[in-house]
Scaffold this active site. Structure first.
Site, PDB file in Angstrom:
ATOM      1  CE1 TYR A  29      -3.446   2.835   0.464  1.00 32.11           C
ATOM      2  CE2 TYR A  29      -2.123   3.417   2.385  1.00 32.11           C
ATOM      3  CZ  TYR A  29      -3.113   3.719   1.477  1.00 32.11           C
ATOM      4  OH  TYR A  29      -3.783   4.928   1.566  1.00 32.11           O
ATOM      5  CE  LYS A  69      -2.580   6.907  -1.721  1.00 28.91           C
ATOM      6  NZ  LYS A  69      -3.813   7.173  -2.514  1.00 28.91           N
TER       7      LYS A  69
HETATM    8  N1  LIG Z   1      -8.649   6.662   5.146  1.00 25.89           N
HETATM    9  C1  LIG Z   1      -7.507   7.226   5.463  1.00 25.89           C
HETATM   10  O1  LIG Z   1      -7.152   7.331   6.640  1.00 25.89           O
HETATM   11  C2  LIG Z   1      -6.608   7.775   4.386  1.00 25.89           C
HETATM   12  C3  LIG Z   1      -5.455   8.474   4.789  1.00 25.89           C
HETATM   13  C4  LIG Z   1      -4.601   8.979   3.815  1.00 25.89           C
HETATM   14  C5  LIG Z   1      -4.920   8.833   2.479  1.00 25.89           C
HETATM   15  N2  LIG Z   1      -6.024   8.168   2.096  1.00 25.89           N
HETATM   16  C6  LIG Z   1      -6.308   8.065   0.659  1.00 25.89           C
HETATM   17  O2  LIG Z   1      -7.565   8.665   0.419  1.00 25.89           O
HETATM   18  C7  LIG Z   1      -8.193   8.056  -0.686  1.00 25.89           C
HETATM   19  C8  LIG Z   1      -9.594   7.657  -0.297  1.00 25.89           C
HETATM   20  O3  LIG Z   1      -9.509   6.742   0.762  1.00 25.89           O
HETATM   21  P1  LIG Z   1     -10.781   6.315   1.618  1.00 25.89           P
HETATM   22  O4  LIG Z   1     -10.330   6.120   3.004  1.00 25.89           O
HETATM   23  O5  LIG Z   1     -11.903   7.211   1.308  1.00 25.89           O
HETATM   24  O6  LIG Z   1     -11.015   4.875   1.007  1.00 25.89           O
HETATM   25  P2  LIG Z   1     -12.359   4.224   0.459  1.00 25.89           P
HETATM   26  O7  LIG Z   1     -12.050   2.794   0.208  1.00 25.89           O
HETATM   27  O8  LIG Z   1     -13.503   4.539   1.345  1.00 25.89           O
HETATM   28  O9  LIG Z   1     -12.564   4.989  -0.900  1.00 25.89           O
HETATM   29  C9  LIG Z   1     -11.904   4.639  -2.074  1.00 25.89           C
HETATM   30  C10 LIG Z   1     -12.901   4.680  -3.202  1.00 25.89           C
HETATM   31  O10 LIG Z   1     -12.205   4.323  -4.402  1.00 25.89           O
HETATM   32  C11 LIG Z   1     -13.019   3.437  -5.111  1.00 25.89           C
HETATM   33  N3  LIG Z   1     -12.226   2.560  -5.946  1.00 25.89           N
HETATM   34  C12 LIG Z   1     -11.416   1.551  -5.533  1.00 25.89           C
HETATM   35  N4  LIG Z   1     -10.905   0.917  -6.589  1.00 25.89           N
HETATM   36  C13 LIG Z   1     -11.391   1.558  -7.691  1.00 25.89           C
HETATM   37  C14 LIG Z   1     -11.229   1.359  -9.072  1.00 25.89           C
HETATM   38  N5  LIG Z   1     -10.474   0.362  -9.550  1.00 25.89           N
HETATM   39  N6  LIG Z   1     -11.860   2.187  -9.912  1.00 25.89           N
HETATM   40  C15 LIG Z   1     -12.654   3.183  -9.447  1.00 25.89           C
HETATM   41  N7  LIG Z   1     -12.862   3.403  -8.148  1.00 25.89           N
HETATM   42  C16 LIG Z   1     -12.217   2.592  -7.275  1.00 25.89           C
HETATM   43  C17 LIG Z   1     -13.759   2.610  -4.068  1.00 25.89           C
HETATM   44  O11 LIG Z   1     -14.932   2.017  -4.613  1.00 25.89           O
HETATM   45  C18 LIG Z   1     -14.036   3.670  -3.015  1.00 25.89           C
HETATM   46  O12 LIG Z   1     -15.289   4.253  -3.210  1.00 25.89           O
HETATM   47  C19 LIG Z   1      -7.309   6.888  -1.093  1.00 25.89           C
HETATM   48  O13 LIG Z   1      -6.560   7.249  -2.219  1.00 25.89           O
HETATM   49  C20 LIG Z   1      -6.417   6.671   0.112  1.00 25.89           C
HETATM   50  O14 LIG Z   1      -5.170   6.141  -0.260  1.00 25.89           O
HETATM   51  C21 LIG Z   1      -6.885   7.643   3.012  1.00 25.89           C
HETATM   52  C1  LIG Z   2      -2.640  -2.575  17.385  1.00 30.85           C
HETATM   53  C2  LIG Z   2      -4.113  -2.263  17.484  1.00 30.85           C
HETATM   54  C3  LIG Z   2      -4.469  -2.089  18.929  1.00 30.85           C
HETATM   55  O1  LIG Z   2      -5.662  -1.464  19.214  1.00 30.85           O
HETATM   56  C4  LIG Z   2      -4.482  -1.056  16.708  1.00 30.85           C
HETATM   57  C5  LIG Z   2      -4.389  -1.265  15.216  1.00 30.85           C
HETATM   58  C6  LIG Z   2      -4.875  -0.051  14.543  1.00 30.85           C
HETATM   59  C7  LIG Z   2      -4.567  -0.047  13.053  1.00 30.85           C
HETATM   60  C8  LIG Z   2      -5.528  -0.964  12.347  1.00 30.85           C
HETATM   61  C9  LIG Z   2      -4.628   1.395  12.548  1.00 30.85           C
HETATM   62  C10 LIG Z   2      -3.603   2.270  13.281  1.00 30.85           C
HETATM   63  C11 LIG Z   2      -3.187   3.348  12.316  1.00 30.85           C
HETATM   64  C12 LIG Z   2      -4.076   3.171  11.116  1.00 30.85           C
HETATM   65  C13 LIG Z   2      -3.596   3.731   9.774  1.00 30.85           C
HETATM   66  C14 LIG Z   2      -3.300   5.215   9.827  1.00 30.85           C
HETATM   67  O2  LIG Z   2      -4.303   5.914  10.523  1.00 30.85           O
HETATM   68  C15 LIG Z   2      -3.100   5.832   8.515  1.00 30.85           C
HETATM   69  C16 LIG Z   2      -3.456   5.229   7.363  1.00 30.85           C
HETATM   70  C17 LIG Z   2      -3.089   5.913   6.107  1.00 30.85           C
HETATM   71  C18 LIG Z   2      -4.051   5.744   4.985  1.00 30.85           C
HETATM   72  O3  LIG Z   2      -3.447   6.115   3.777  1.00 30.85           O
HETATM   73  C19 LIG Z   2      -4.691   4.389   4.910  1.00 30.85           C
HETATM   74  C20 LIG Z   2      -5.180   3.898   6.249  1.00 30.85           C
HETATM   75  C21 LIG Z   2      -4.074   3.893   7.296  1.00 30.85           C
HETATM   76  C22 LIG Z   2      -2.999   2.889   6.843  1.00 30.85           C
HETATM   77  C23 LIG Z   2      -4.650   3.472   8.689  1.00 30.85           C
HETATM   78  C24 LIG Z   2      -5.073   1.982   8.661  1.00 30.85           C
HETATM   79  C25 LIG Z   2      -5.415   1.430  10.041  1.00 30.85           C
HETATM   80  C26 LIG Z   2      -4.293   1.645  11.057  1.00 30.85           C
HETATM   81  C27 LIG Z   2      -3.044   0.881  10.671  1.00 30.85           C
END
Ligand SMILES: NC(=O)c1ccc[n+]([C@@H]2O[C@H](COP(=O)([O-])OP(=O)(O)OC[C@H]3O[C@@H](n4cnc5c(N)ncnc54)[C@H](O)[C@@H]3O)[C@@H](O)[C@H]2O)c1
Ligand SMILES: C[C@@H](CO)CCC[C@@H](C)[C@H]1CC[C@H]2[C@@H]3[C@H](O)C=C4C[C@@H](O)CC[C@]4(C)[C@H]3CC[C@]12C
EC number: 1.1.1.-
Length: 369
Positions: free
Chosen positions: A159, A163
């Site tokens: 992952y 990214k």
């Molecule tokens: N959730 C977090 O904490 C977090 C933190 C940093 C960055 N991000 C980034 O933010 C973005 C959104 O993440 P999220 O948490 O909303 O995840 P999410 O899984 O809720 O949303 C991702 C969306 O992308 C769509 N998708 C996946 N594969 C696809 C494909 N092949 N074609 C078209 N659509 C597709 C999914 O259906 C979904 O609706 C991602 O790029 C993720 O890397 C998330």
């Molecule tokens: C060891 C457990 C005891 O309670 C807790 C495990 C928690 C983990 C599942 C999550 C801790 C940190 C999270 C990640 C972080 O917040 C940032 C992220 C970046 C984003 O791009 C994708 C999601 C994630 C990797 C997020 C996923 C869940 C954790 C690893």
């Protein structure tokens, strides 16, 4: 975005517009982007909630499509002024194969860039991640760092690798000539751990706590800071960056910005308790209740079980060596780059963000929604 027309209506495309962040970006654009004429929402799975948006003054076009399919992406991008590319496969639990993660996150992003170049779309905002920087595999702390803080970014997990590569592609594409001869302007936003309405892991922790009689057990030391940012503010930063990319192309083009707001610096578990506490849960233990070596052992065991069970079922628990390392390594940001470059200020205060999240957990935590 021709300068002739202050009143010109713009076409925006949001990829992944039905995801956790994507839905907030879509709603934020509709509420806060006065120049919006058409909003295209592109996703592999379209949400039923899109229907209600179609009755408003802005034309909302739902496009079911796959970012790995170049022709589908090109068709969606054609005629758009701005693309906000949030679609991605967020998997740190081993649900999807490394190949699939790469295809969606890297090839999907490449397809978006090429579609912009081919069709003449000039402005691209990419949702990157803090994980492009870290935590690294050595467990080095990144303590309230900014975009210029030196840090040894070492990636092994599919992952963060995907990214990092996708972000590099987006930044490298800045300045490429698009169809019509004008330059492409790109930037990447790097959220830390996003929380807020729609955050599935938060709801999973809530349900787990309910099953355990209203308790969660501390596993991570309270001193380990994990960066968090409210989804509404992340969405707002995307909207603002997209809006300002043309006017401030020379400054913003090819830049990265951490996503930040006024959320407090806390450990992952203590931060979750800001919401789960008011929902009736209690975090047991001032210190971790299990020794770290045991967590490491359990995380490794989970990897083994995942591998052994794969022919029969998908075993993908939250705890694995990667998630343990992320949760157990300080990674927080302190920066004002987005404020300096494009005037970003969080739209939601910490109090608002907290209240909204608590209300959401209370409303949906026990239901199947
Ligand atoms: N959730 C977090 O904490 C977090 C933190 C940093 C960055 N991000 C980034 O933010 C973005 C959104 O993440 P999220 O948490 O909303 O995840 P999410 O899984 O809720 O949303 C991702 C969306 O992308 C769509 N998708 C996946 N594969 C696809 C494909 N092949 N074609 C078209 N659509 C597709 C999914 O259906 C979904 O609706 C991602 O790029 C993720 O890397 C998330
Ligand atoms: C060891 C457990 C005891 O309670 C807790 C495990 C928690 C983990 C599942 C999550 C801790 C940190 C999270 C990640 C972080 O917040 C940032 C992220 C970046 C984003 O791009 C994708 C999601 C994630 C990797 C997020 C996923 C869940 C954790 C690893």
């Amino acid at each position: 975005m021709a300068d002739s027309a202050q009143a010109q209506k713009l076409v925006y495309l949001v990829t992944g517009g039905c995801g956790f962040l994507g839905e907030h970006v879509v709603r934020m654009l509709l509420q806060r982007e006065p120049r919006l004429g058409e909003l295209r929402v592109f996703d592999l799975h379209l949400g039923p909630w899109l229907e209600e948006l179609k009755t408003g003054p802005v034309r909302v076009t739902a496009i079911q499509g796959d970012v790995t399919q170049a022709h589908e992406v090109a068709a969606a991008v054609a005629g758009a002024h701005v693309v906000i590319h949030t679609a991605g496969l967020v998997d740190v639990f081993g649900r999807a194969s490394p190949k699939t993660i790469h295809e969606v996150n890297v090839q999907g992003t490449r397809n978006v860039i090429e579609a912009c170049v081919q069709t003449g779309t000039r402005f691209l905002v990419y949702t990157s991640s803090m994980e492009v920087v870290g935590p690294n595999t050595k467990g080095h702390p990144f303590y309230r760092g900014n975009e210029d803080t030196p840090y040894e970014a070492v990636h092994r997990h599919p992952y963060p690798c995907s990214k990092a590569l996708a972000e590099w592609l987006v930044l490298e594409a800045n300045g490429r000539k698009v169809c019509g001869g004008l330059p492409l302007v790109t930037c990447a936003l790097r959220p830390t751990g996003i929380y807020g309405e729609g955050h599935q892991i938060m709801r999973d922790f809530y349900r787990q706590g309910l099953r355990l009689g209203g308790r969660l057990f501390r596993a991570i030391p309270a001193s380990v800071e994990h960066g968090r940012v409210y989804v509404g503010n992340v969405a707002w930063m995307h909207v603002l960056a997209a809006r300002e990319l043309e006017r401030r192309a020379a400054l913003m083009g090819g830049q990265v910005y951490f996503c930040y707001d006024g959320s407090p610096y806390k450990s992952y578990e203590d931060f979750n308790m800001e919401f789960l506490g008011p929902c009736g849960l209690r975090l047991v233990g001032a210190r971790p209740l299990v020794p770290y070596w045991l967590l490491v052992f359990l995380a490794a065991l989970n990897v083994l079980l995942q591998w052994l069970l794969r022919p029969l079922l998908l075993y993908a628990p939250l705890l694995n060596p990667y998630t343990l390392a992320v949760a157990n390594t300080t990674f927080t940001v302190s920066t004002d780059k987005a404020q300096r470059h494009f005037g970003y200020e969080p739209l939601f205060s910490w109090e608002d963000s907290r209240t909204r999240t608590i209300l959401w957990v209370q409303a949906t935590g026990g239901s199947a929604q």
